[in-house]
Scaffold this active site. Structure first.
Site, PDB file in Angstrom:
ATOM      1  N   GLY A 101       6.518  -5.019  10.472  1.00 45.19           N
ATOM      2  CA  GLY A 101       6.160  -4.519   9.151  1.00 45.19           C
ATOM      3  C   GLY A 101       6.131  -5.613   8.104  1.00 45.19           C
ATOM      4  O   GLY A 101       6.557  -6.757   8.333  1.00 45.19           O
ATOM      5  N   ASN A 102       5.643  -5.220   6.923  1.00 45.79           N
ATOM      6  CA  ASN A 102       5.508  -6.180   5.822  1.00 45.79           C
ATOM      7  C   ASN A 102       5.078  -5.438   4.564  1.00 45.79           C
ATOM      8  O   ASN A 102       4.386  -4.415   4.636  1.00 45.79           O
ATOM      9  CB  ASN A 102       4.471  -7.246   6.164  1.00 45.79           C
ATOM     10  CG  ASN A 102       3.333  -6.691   7.002  1.00 45.79           C
ATOM     11  OD1 ASN A 102       2.504  -5.952   6.494  1.00 45.79           O
ATOM     12  ND2 ASN A 102       3.307  -6.979   8.293  1.00 45.79           N
ATOM     13  N   SER A 132       5.282 -14.405   7.949  1.00 42.46           N
ATOM     14  CA  SER A 132       5.151 -13.912   9.315  1.00 42.46           C
ATOM     15  C   SER A 132       6.376 -14.283  10.155  1.00 42.46           C
ATOM     16  O   SER A 132       6.887 -15.398  10.085  1.00 42.46           O
ATOM     17  CB  SER A 132       3.902 -14.530   9.970  1.00 42.46           C
ATOM     18  OG  SER A 132       3.693 -13.955  11.250  1.00 42.46           O
ATOM     19  N   GLY A 133       6.854 -13.268  10.913  1.00 42.23           N
ATOM     20  CA  GLY A 133       7.877 -13.557  11.913  1.00 42.23           C
ATOM     21  C   GLY A 133       9.273 -13.810  11.385  1.00 42.23           C
ATOM     22  O   GLY A 133      10.140 -14.274  12.121  1.00 42.23           O
ATOM     23  N   SER A 161       0.892 -11.772   9.472  1.00 42.14           N
ATOM     24  CA  SER A 161      -0.333 -11.684  10.293  1.00 42.14           C
ATOM     25  C   SER A 161      -1.236 -10.556   9.795  1.00 42.14           C
ATOM     26  O   SER A 161      -2.408 -10.508  10.137  1.00 42.14           O
ATOM     27  CB  SER A 161       0.053 -11.444  11.754  1.00 42.14           C
ATOM     28  OG  SER A 161       0.880 -10.277  11.846  1.00 42.14           O
ATOM     29  N   ASP A 162      -0.705  -9.650   9.000  1.00 45.83           N
ATOM     30  CA  ASP A 162      -1.501  -8.529   8.479  1.00 45.83           C
ATOM     31  C   ASP A 162      -2.096  -8.813   7.097  1.00 45.83           C
ATOM     32  O   ASP A 162      -2.646  -7.914   6.457  1.00 45.83           O
ATOM     33  CB  ASP A 162      -0.627  -7.274   8.380  1.00 45.83           C
ATOM     34  CG  ASP A 162      -0.161  -6.804   9.750  1.00 45.83           C
ATOM     35  OD1 ASP A 162       1.045  -6.543   9.905  1.00 45.83           O
ATOM     36  OD2 ASP A 162      -0.999  -6.727  10.669  1.00 45.83           O
ATOM     37  N   HIS A 193       6.653   0.040  11.105  1.00 42.60           N
ATOM     38  CA  HIS A 193       6.567   0.544  12.478  1.00 42.60           C
ATOM     39  C   HIS A 193       7.536   1.708  12.622  1.00 42.60           C
ATOM     40  O   HIS A 193       8.247   1.819  13.602  1.00 42.60           O
ATOM     41  CB  HIS A 193       6.886  -0.566  13.479  1.00 42.60           C
ATOM     42  CG  HIS A 193       5.765  -1.536  13.652  1.00 42.60           C
ATOM     43  ND1 HIS A 193       5.406  -2.068  14.864  1.00 42.60           N
ATOM     44  CD2 HIS A 193       4.917  -2.078  12.761  1.00 42.60           C
ATOM     45  CE1 HIS A 193       4.377  -2.888  14.706  1.00 42.60           C
ATOM     46  NE2 HIS A 193       4.075  -2.905  13.427  1.00 42.60           N
ATOM     47  N   ASP A 237       3.541  18.540  -1.072  1.00 41.47           N
ATOM     48  CA  ASP A 237       3.983  17.907  -2.324  1.00 41.47           C
ATOM     49  C   ASP A 237       3.312  16.550  -2.539  1.00 41.47           C
ATOM     50  O   ASP A 237       3.183  16.085  -3.664  1.00 41.47           O
ATOM     51  CB  ASP A 237       5.504  17.684  -2.291  1.00 41.47           C
ATOM     52  CG  ASP A 237       6.266  18.919  -2.750  1.00 41.47           C
ATOM     53  OD1 ASP A 237       7.487  18.968  -2.535  1.00 41.47           O
ATOM     54  OD2 ASP A 237       5.624  19.840  -3.303  1.00 41.47           O
ATOM     55  N   HIS A 285      -1.561   1.480  16.372  1.00 33.97           N
ATOM     56  CA  HIS A 285      -0.766   0.451  15.674  1.00 33.97           C
ATOM     57  C   HIS A 285       0.346   1.093  14.857  1.00 33.97           C
ATOM     58  O   HIS A 285       1.498   1.126  15.282  1.00 33.97           O
ATOM     59  CB  HIS A 285      -1.695  -0.388  14.799  1.00 33.97           C
ATOM     60  CG  HIS A 285      -1.026  -1.555  14.143  1.00 33.97           C
ATOM     61  ND1 HIS A 285      -1.708  -2.556  13.500  1.00 33.97           N
ATOM     62  CD2 HIS A 285       0.281  -1.903  14.040  1.00 33.97           C
ATOM     63  CE1 HIS A 285      -0.848  -3.446  13.034  1.00 33.97           C
ATOM     64  NE2 HIS A 285       0.360  -3.065  13.340  1.00 33.97           N
ATOM     65  N   TYR A 324      -1.029  27.551 -13.484  1.00 33.79           N
ATOM     66  CA  TYR A 324      -0.442  27.749 -14.815  1.00 33.79           C
ATOM     67  C   TYR A 324      -1.086  28.982 -15.464  1.00 33.79           C
ATOM     68  O   TYR A 324      -2.295  29.148 -15.419  1.00 33.79           O
ATOM     69  CB  TYR A 324      -0.719  26.531 -15.705  1.00 33.79           C
ATOM     70  CG  TYR A 324       0.245  25.401 -15.493  1.00 33.79           C
ATOM     71  CD1 TYR A 324      -0.128  24.080 -15.738  1.00 33.79           C
ATOM     72  CD2 TYR A 324       1.550  25.636 -15.040  1.00 33.79           C
ATOM     73  CE1 TYR A 324       0.759  23.039 -15.560  1.00 33.79           C
ATOM     74  CE2 TYR A 324       2.456  24.602 -14.856  1.00 33.79           C
ATOM     75  CZ  TYR A 324       2.055  23.302 -15.110  1.00 33.79           C
ATOM     76  OH  TYR A 324       2.925  22.269 -14.919  1.00 33.79           O
TER      77      TYR A 324
HETATM   78  O1  LIG Z   1       2.189  -4.829  13.957  1.00 30.65           O
HETATM   79  C1  LIG Z   1       2.354  -6.020  14.026  1.00 30.65           C
HETATM   80  C2  LIG Z   1       2.245  -6.749  15.295  1.00 30.65           C
HETATM   81  O2  LIG Z   1       1.888  -5.833  16.301  1.00 30.65           O
HETATM   82  C3  LIG Z   1       2.707  -6.758  12.781  1.00 30.65           C
HETATM   83  O3  LIG Z   1       2.543  -5.872  11.685  1.00 30.65           O
HETATM   84  C4  LIG Z   1       4.164  -7.146  12.828  1.00 30.65           C
HETATM   85  O4  LIG Z   1       4.929  -5.958  12.836  1.00 30.65           O
HETATM   86  C5  LIG Z   1       4.564  -7.942  11.615  1.00 30.65           C
HETATM   87  O5  LIG Z   1       3.896  -9.160  11.688  1.00 30.65           O
HETATM   88  P1  LIG Z   1       4.258 -10.300  10.605  1.00 30.65           P
HETATM   89  O6  LIG Z   1       4.141  -9.684   9.243  1.00 30.65           O
HETATM   90  O7  LIG Z   1       5.678 -10.741  10.894  1.00 30.65           O
HETATM   91  O8  LIG Z   1       3.231 -11.384  10.863  1.00 30.65           O
END
Ligand SMILES: O=C(CO)[C@@H](O)[C@H](O)COP(=O)(O)O
Length: 234
Positions: free
Chosen positions: A29-30, A46-47, A76-77, A98, A121, A172, A230
């Site tokens: 996530g991010n 990333s990572g 990466s997103d 995720h 809601d 995803h 209303y």
């Molecule tokens: O879903 C994915 C990879 O499958 C990405 O969303 C990672 O969950 C997060 O990647 P970074 O933000 O660390 O690059």
């Protein structure tokens, strides 16, 4: 001191909500935020595991995904985030998680039906899911095509991203947005709870399809200030 310190801090705080709300583990996530006047996006690197993340690690890119400030690689997103900022003009933050139940619906490639007032809601429609990408799209540029798939889903469904602030990316997971990074994360929290409730509801009664439109309208408009009832004594 970075001229983007204020935005980095907003985005850092929003990212730290992800593990706190159990919306993702390790580095999944991010969250990002945009400064449209400056033409930049602040995003999680990333990572980097959340427990090691620091404000100064937040990366700054421009709207073409070029690095503006930061020692680490942007998420990466990033291309998905910047494409949403370019096409959804009123949003200020994007969140990708995720979270378990939302990812399960995304992997099942099923939209989340509106089965109750908790869902109603927040939006009147189902929570949409994108189409599956072609091999070419995946190999060409997965993250950019993820953004394009979200835009296509909203175009095809005539959905308003200011009302439907969430989507499931097939195979995803969820992406949500809002007027700032904190609101984007709030929408991810809501989405995960709705996804869990819908899953459990269908386990109890697989024949449920949706709730009455009047109940959807009542709850959505009451919460969003345009109460359709209303003056009608309901
Ligand atoms: O879903 C994915 C990879 O499958 C990405 O969303 C990672 O969950 C997060 O990647 P970074 O933000 O660390 O690059």
């Amino acid at each position: 001191m970075s001229k983007y310190k204020y935005l980095k801090e907003l985005v850092y705080e929003a990212n730290m909500e992800i593990p706190k709300e159990e919306l993702a583990i390790v580095t999944f996530g991010n969250v990002s935020g945009v400064d449209r006047a400056e033409g930049i996006v602040a995003i999680k690197p990333s990572g980097v595991p959340y427990h090691k993340l620091r404000v100064e690690d937040i990366v700054i890119v421009d709207m073409d995904n070029m690095l503006v400030e930061g020692k680490l690689r942007p998420s990466s997103d990033t291309k998905t985030h910047t494409l949403l900022y370019k096409n959804f003009p009123s949003i200020g933050g994007v969140c990708h998680t995720h979270s378990t139940y939302a990812v399960a619906w995304a992997q099942a490639m099923k939209p989340i039906p509106n089965l109750g007032t908790t869902h109603a809601d927040h939006l009147t429609s189902s929570i949409p899911v994108t189409d599956v990408m072609s091999d070419e799209m995946i190999l060409l540029d997965y993250e950019m095509e993820t953004g394009n798939q979200i835009l296509d889903t909203f175009r095809k469904g005539s959905l308003n991203p200011d009302e439907v602030e969430m989507v499931l990316v097939a195979c995803h997971g969820p992406f949500t947005w809002g007027n700032d990074p904190a609101k984007a994360v709030y929408n991810s929290i809501v989405l995960e709870e709705i996804a869990k409730m819908a899953f459990l509801t269908l386990q109890i009664n697989p024949n449920i399809t949706s709730i009455k439109q009047s109940l959807i309208d009542k709850h959505y408009f009451r919460k969003h200030g345009k109460d359709a009832y209303y003056g009608q004594g309901c």
